[in-house]
Write an enzyme that holds these catalytic residues in place. Structure first.
Site, PDB file in Angstrom:
ATOM      1  NE  ARG A 110      -2.893   0.437   3.386  1.00  0.00           N
ATOM      2  CZ  ARG A 110      -2.302   1.004   4.448  1.00  0.00           C
ATOM      3  NH1 ARG A 110      -1.861   2.251   4.371  1.00  0.00           N
ATOM      4  NH2 ARG A 110      -2.145   0.337   5.566  1.00  0.00           N
ATOM      5  CE1 TYR A 157     -14.813  10.831 -16.046  1.00  0.00           C
ATOM      6  CE2 TYR A 157     -14.482  10.889 -13.683  1.00  0.00           C
ATOM      7  CZ  TYR A 157     -14.824  10.208 -14.825  1.00  0.00           C
ATOM      8  OH  TYR A 157     -15.179   8.891 -14.738  1.00  0.00           O
ATOM      9  CG  ASP A 177      -8.064  15.198 -15.413  1.00  0.00           C
ATOM     10  OD1 ASP A 177      -7.355  14.542 -16.198  1.00  0.00           O
ATOM     11  OD2 ASP A 177      -9.139  14.772 -14.948  1.00  0.00           O
ATOM     12  CE  LYS A 230     -11.367   7.124 -18.503  1.00  0.00           C
ATOM     13  NZ  LYS A 230     -11.650   8.378 -17.842  1.00  0.00           N
TER      14      LYS A 230
END
Ligand SMILES: *Cc1c(COP(=O)(O)O)cnc(C)c1O
Length: 393
Positions: A58, A111, A183, A208
């Site tokens: 993690r 988004y 972004d 993407k």
């Protein structure tokens, strides 16, 4: 990458700097949750940061780290922080800079869920926000308040394809000592490097273009400064929105072909855009590579190419758009973008459905707006498919 001055395509393949002991050509998948320490002192030194060493996946893992280093190198940042998804990256940034009484200025065509999570969740913790059209910097200037702690934008924006002047926005942000987060999902570092234009943090939905094969959900943050890097990494690890080693391996593999995929998709998109612009059933089209785009000049200087995303309005509004989407045969009627296959979707009823109609219209997301992510099929086939679908409208 040994040679810092290598070209972007060389970096796509060789960046990350991982040397496998057995000489593996690809970075192995370290599918482990935890790592053995050499002894108690080593374990303690790993925790204090005095010695390098992996502790727990993690927090960090070699397969994930190779991907983080590769994307950070491509974006020109201090370091990368991989996340479970693009939304994991977005919420990590919000958590890092915003809290009780803090204010964010963001783009009104970001988004959809990046706005949705702010309005429905972060607002519960007393975070304030203003969504303005950042393609006009004056709107941002007017929205800044004494408690503004983050400026956030996306360019080209989703789904209006509006372009924000990142140099001007970074200057405005820094004049007010506010960090700027961009972004960069629609461009990827192959077409745009916001940190070079003054941004402090870049984020990606690697779901993407970066992975590019519609088989992984993944995110990435790249910080320009060491301080922001440490802050963001700590929050990512504590929130537990870390990447998985297998996900990192798949994404690193996709990244290697980013250049040739974008080159091909972009060539197709240019042809599709010219076709749509001339089509009698198309009201208007937004594509940064067309002179009709309102920020065509800015796109020429800010981006290395117009990309493979475009949006257009079918004459006849919502119903016409629906007929078109039900009539495509080659293009997939699906959300997401940036993959090898052409995808078509209707933001008003799909990706941006959680936003009020009033806010959508204000942001330029009209009822008949159709978003197209152009894939790497043969351009003639994509055009033929859109043509037969438009004829049914
Ligand atoms: C898809 C997307 C996101 C969210 O990413 P996920 O990987 O789906 O969580 C964020 N920003 C943009 C521009 C996107 O297209």
């Amino acid at each position: 990458m040994k040679n810092k001055n290598s070209g972007v395509n060389s970096k796509l393949i060789h960046s990350g700097g991982f040397e496998d002991l057995l000489g593996s050509a690809t970075t192995p998948i370290y599918q482990t949750s935890t790592f053995k320490f050499k002894n108690a002192d080593h374990g303690a030194a790993c925790f204090t940061g005095k010695e390098d060493g992996y502790i727990y996946t993690r927090i960090g893992n070699p397969t994930i780290e190779e991907l983080e280093n590769a994307v950070a190198d491509l974006e020109g940042g201090f370091g990368g922080i991989a996340t479970s998804s693009g939304m994991g990256a977005i919420t990590t940034v919000y958590m890092a800079f915003l809290g009780q009484g803090a204010h964010m200025v963001s783009h009104n065509a970001v988004y959809g869920p990046a706005r949705g999570v702010m309005e429905s969740l972060f607002s519960k913790f007393g975070v304030e926000y203003d969504y303005v059209d950042t393609t006009d910097i004056e709107n941002v200037r007017r929205a800044i308040k004494p408690n503004t702690r983050l400026i956030y934008t996306e360019t080209p924006a989703n789904p209006t394809i509006g372009i924000t002047d990142l140099k001007a926005l970074a200057k405005l942000a820094h004049d007010h000592k506010i960090p700027l987060c961009v972004d960069n999902t629609f461009c990827s570092p192959y077409l745009q490097t916001p940190l070079d234009l003054g941004a402090d943090i870049v984020l990606h939905s690697m779901t993407k273009f970066i992975n590019g094969h519609a088989d992984i959900v993944a995110g990435m943050l790249v910080a320009k400064s060491e301080d922001h890097y440490k802050l963001l990494r700590g929050i990512m690890a504590n929130m537990g929105c870390n990447m998985d080693p297998h996900q990192a391996f798949m994404t690193r593999r996709g990244l290697k072909t980013l250049g040739i995929r974008i080159d091909r998709a972009q060539e197709n998109a240019k042809k599709v855009a010219v076709f749509l612009e001339a089509h009698p059933k198309v009201e208007w089209i937004r594509y940064p590579g067309l002179k009709s785009h309102p920020q065509y000049e800015l796109a020429q200087t800010q981006m290395k190419g117009p990309g493979a995303m475009l949006s257009f309005e079918v004459k006849g509004g919502f119903e016409a758009g629906k007929v078109m989407m039900d009539s495509v045969e080659l293009a997939l009627l699906a959300v997401s973008l940036g993959g090898i296959e052409t995808l078509i979707q209707h933001p008003a009823s799909m990706t941006h459905s959680k936003i009020s109609r009033e806010a959508k219209i204000k942001a330029g997301i009209t009822d008949g707006l159709v978003r197209l992510s152009v894939g790497i099929e043969d351009a003639e086939d994509i055009i033929q498919d859109l043509d037969q679908a438009l004829q049914k409208v």
